[in-house]
Design an enzyme around this catalytic site. Structure first.
Site, PDB file in Angstrom:
ATOM      1  N   ARG A 111       0.892  -1.176   0.000  1.00 34.75           N
ATOM      2  CA  ARG A 111       0.000   0.000   0.000  1.00 34.75           C
ATOM      3  C   ARG A 111       0.920   1.214   0.000  1.00 34.75           C
ATOM      4  O   ARG A 111       1.720   1.409   0.919  1.00 34.75           O
ATOM      5  CB  ARG A 111      -0.887   0.000   1.247  1.00 34.75           C
ATOM      6  CG  ARG A 111      -1.591   1.322   1.442  1.00 34.75           C
ATOM      7  CD  ARG A 111      -2.680   1.270   2.469  1.00 34.75           C
ATOM      8  NE  ARG A 111      -3.832   0.556   1.954  1.00 34.75           N
ATOM      9  CZ  ARG A 111      -5.044   0.605   2.505  1.00 34.75           C
ATOM     10  NH1 ARG A 111      -5.259   1.323   3.577  1.00 34.75           N
ATOM     11  NH2 ARG A 111      -6.039  -0.063   1.971  1.00 34.75           N
ATOM     12  N   HIS A 138      -7.562   0.914  -6.294  1.00 32.97           N
ATOM     13  CA  HIS A 138      -7.723   0.018  -5.133  1.00 32.97           C
ATOM     14  C   HIS A 138      -8.429  -1.257  -5.619  1.00 32.97           C
ATOM     15  O   HIS A 138      -9.592  -1.506  -5.283  1.00 32.97           O
ATOM     16  CB  HIS A 138      -8.530   0.740  -4.054  1.00 32.97           C
ATOM     17  CG  HIS A 138      -8.452   0.117  -2.693  1.00 32.97           C
ATOM     18  ND1 HIS A 138      -7.674  -0.999  -2.410  1.00 32.97           N
ATOM     19  CD2 HIS A 138      -9.043   0.457  -1.514  1.00 32.97           C
ATOM     20  CE1 HIS A 138      -7.800  -1.297  -1.135  1.00 32.97           C
ATOM     21  NE2 HIS A 138      -8.626  -0.441  -0.564  1.00 32.97           N
ATOM     22  N   GLN A 141     -10.175  -3.955  -3.182  1.00 36.11           N
ATOM     23  CA  GLN A 141     -11.447  -3.492  -2.637  1.00 36.11           C
ATOM     24  C   GLN A 141     -12.582  -3.728  -3.633  1.00 36.11           C
ATOM     25  O   GLN A 141     -13.642  -4.249  -3.284  1.00 36.11           O
ATOM     26  CB  GLN A 141     -11.359  -1.993  -2.302  1.00 36.11           C
ATOM     27  CG  GLN A 141     -12.656  -1.429  -1.762  1.00 36.11           C
ATOM     28  CD  GLN A 141     -13.022  -2.027  -0.414  1.00 36.11           C
ATOM     29  OE1 GLN A 141     -12.238  -1.955   0.523  1.00 36.11           O
ATOM     30  NE2 GLN A 141     -14.197  -2.628  -0.298  1.00 36.11           N
ATOM     31  N   ASP A 229     -17.822   7.209  -0.471  1.00 34.63           N
ATOM     32  CA  ASP A 229     -16.501   6.999   0.152  1.00 34.63           C
ATOM     33  C   ASP A 229     -16.165   8.272   0.917  1.00 34.63           C
ATOM     34  O   ASP A 229     -16.773   9.330   0.692  1.00 34.63           O
ATOM     35  CB  ASP A 229     -15.450   6.709  -0.929  1.00 34.63           C
ATOM     36  CG  ASP A 229     -14.181   6.071  -0.349  1.00 34.63           C
ATOM     37  OD1 ASP A 229     -14.107   5.887   0.889  1.00 34.63           O
ATOM     38  OD2 ASP A 229     -13.260   5.772  -1.125  1.00 34.63           O
ATOM     39  N   CYS A 268     -16.586   1.358   1.208  1.00 34.88           N
ATOM     40  CA  CYS A 268     -15.439   0.478   1.471  1.00 34.88           C
ATOM     41  C   CYS A 268     -14.889   0.637   2.880  1.00 34.88           C
ATOM     42  O   CYS A 268     -14.096  -0.188   3.320  1.00 34.88           O
ATOM     43  CB  CYS A 268     -14.352   0.701   0.423  1.00 34.88           C
ATOM     44  SG  CYS A 268     -13.581   2.326   0.485  1.00 34.88           S
ATOM     45  N   ARG A 296     -13.325  -8.887   1.606  1.00 32.74           N
ATOM     46  CA  ARG A 296     -11.911  -8.587   1.373  1.00 32.74           C
ATOM     47  C   ARG A 296     -11.076  -9.840   1.653  1.00 32.74           C
ATOM     48  O   ARG A 296     -10.150 -10.182   0.915  1.00 32.74           O
ATOM     49  CB  ARG A 296     -11.431  -7.439   2.286  1.00 32.74           C
ATOM     50  CG  ARG A 296     -12.011  -6.080   1.967  1.00 32.74           C
ATOM     51  CD  ARG A 296     -11.535  -5.533   0.654  1.00 32.74           C
ATOM     52  NE  ARG A 296     -10.083  -5.434   0.558  1.00 32.74           N
ATOM     53  CZ  ARG A 296      -9.359  -4.401   0.990  1.00 32.74           C
ATOM     54  NH1 ARG A 296      -9.947  -3.374   1.567  1.00 32.74           N
ATOM     55  NH2 ARG A 296      -8.044  -4.361   0.831  1.00 32.74           N
TER      56      ARG A 296
HETATM   57  N1   CP Z   1     -11.171  -0.188   2.636  1.00 33.92           N
HETATM   58  C1   CP Z   1      -9.880  -0.269   3.015  1.00 33.92           C
HETATM   59  O1   CP Z   1      -8.955  -0.461   2.198  1.00 33.92           O
HETATM   60  O2   CP Z   1      -9.700  -0.196   4.366  1.00 33.92           O
HETATM   61  P1   CP Z   1      -8.307   0.058   5.102  1.00 33.92           P
HETATM   62  O3   CP Z   1      -7.801   1.423   4.655  1.00 33.92           O
HETATM   63  O4   CP Z   1      -8.633   0.012   6.570  1.00 33.92           O
HETATM   64  O5   CP Z   1      -7.334  -1.026   4.697  1.00 33.92           O
END
Ligand code: CP
Length: 310
Positions: A111, A138, A141, A229, A268, A296
């Protein structure tokens, strides 16, 4: 990049047949472990003796826990590496980090901020690299979200899916998904926060059925799913202007009432109740946000198994 290495970098970078196979595998794995405790290890321990390095240069709850639990449930292990703990945080190159980690682990999930960093990691790694979020996309997700919609609605190609708010990295992966899965994606954002021109060019070139509007009511009208979001993504600072622009895009009970009676609400997470969504909607009967979260885990297990041919 070694040709035989199977990275999961984006929905747009993965073959159609492989996306379908990953989702089928995710559904099968979820069904097979129904009723088992979370610590139950998959029969045959498909990732036994495999190690996943997880690099986080941004905060995470869901991605961090779900990848770690995914490895444990498949008999493997994970290593949590934060950017500041690594020499990467002190100037070691991405290319060297990729080469070094490839000598120690079987796969890398990252990430990070710039999509270019992810691409460079994949170029120099000799083990699979998985995109755990960049500023641009992403994909894990959205694969979990598609799995959730398949569970709730069946064939997603027939759906009308509405997004209300900022056009961000999650929206970009939804645009990639629209091209593959064939649903209608309606994005309602204020003009300054609409998808970038190159993303819209990509949609046109790939026949993605994506409609962009400034009108949230038009996006939600007759939709099967309404999504929101957070107004500030994790790489963004400050409030003010952006919040003012996005206030009319809040998903509240009135906006949900424009959608189909059996429409679902997705987010998400993490969520800010009272900003992008009201508590009444996200905690109400149409919300499926915690099913999205759970998926997930299942979809990432399928992605790991696909990357590692296990
Ligand atoms: N939705 C998501 O990726 O959550 P986090 O940022 O907590 O990993």
């Amino acid at each position: 990049m070694t040709d035989s290495v199977k990275h999961f970098l984006d929905i747009s970078a993965t073959d159609d047949a492989e996306l379908d196979a990953i989702l089928q595998s995710a559904h099968a794995m979820k069904q097979a472990r129904a009723g088992q405790p979370q610590g139950f290890v998959e029969p045959g321990r498909p990732l036994e003796n495999r190690i996943l390095a997880m690099i986080f240069e941004k905060p995470s709850t869901r991605t961090r826990v779900s990848f770690d639990v995914a490895m444990r449930q498949m008999g493997g292990q994970s290593l949590l590496l934060t950017g500041s703990d690594l020499q990467l945080g002190r100037g070691e190159t991405i290319a060297d980090t990729a080469r070094v980690l490839s000598r120690f682990v079987d796969a890398i999930m990252i990430r990070t901020f710039e999509a270019e960093k992810l691409a460079e990691l994949a170029e120099y790694a000799t083990v699979p690299v998985i995109n755990g979020l960049t500023d641009l996309t992403h994909p894990c997700q959205v694969m979990a979200d598609i799995m959730t919609l398949q569970e709730k609605k069946g064939d997603v190609s027939k759906l009308k899916i509405a997004w209300s708010g900022d056009s961000n990295n999650v929206t970009n992966s939804w645009m990639h998904a629209a091209a593959h899965f064939g649903f209608e994606l309606r994005i309602a954002s204020p003009e300054p926060l609409q998808p970038a021109g190159d993303m819209l060019d990509w949609c046109r070139a790939n026949s993605a059925n994506v409609i962009v509007t400034e009108d949230p009511d038009a996006a939600a009208d007759g939709a099967d799913c309404v999504m929101a979001d957070v107004w500030l993504s994790i790489h963004e600072q400050g409030e003010g202007t952006k919040h003012n622009l996005l206030k009319p895009y809040q998903v509240d009970e009135t906006l949900m009432s424009k959608a189909k009676e059996d429409a679902v609400f997705m987010h998400c997470l993490p969520a800010h109740r009272g900003e992008e969504v009201t508590a009444g909607v996200i905690d109400g009967p149409q919300s499926i946000v915690f099913d999205e979260t759970e998926n997930r885990l299942h979809v990432q297990k399928a992605i790991l198994a696909w990357c590692l041919d296990s």
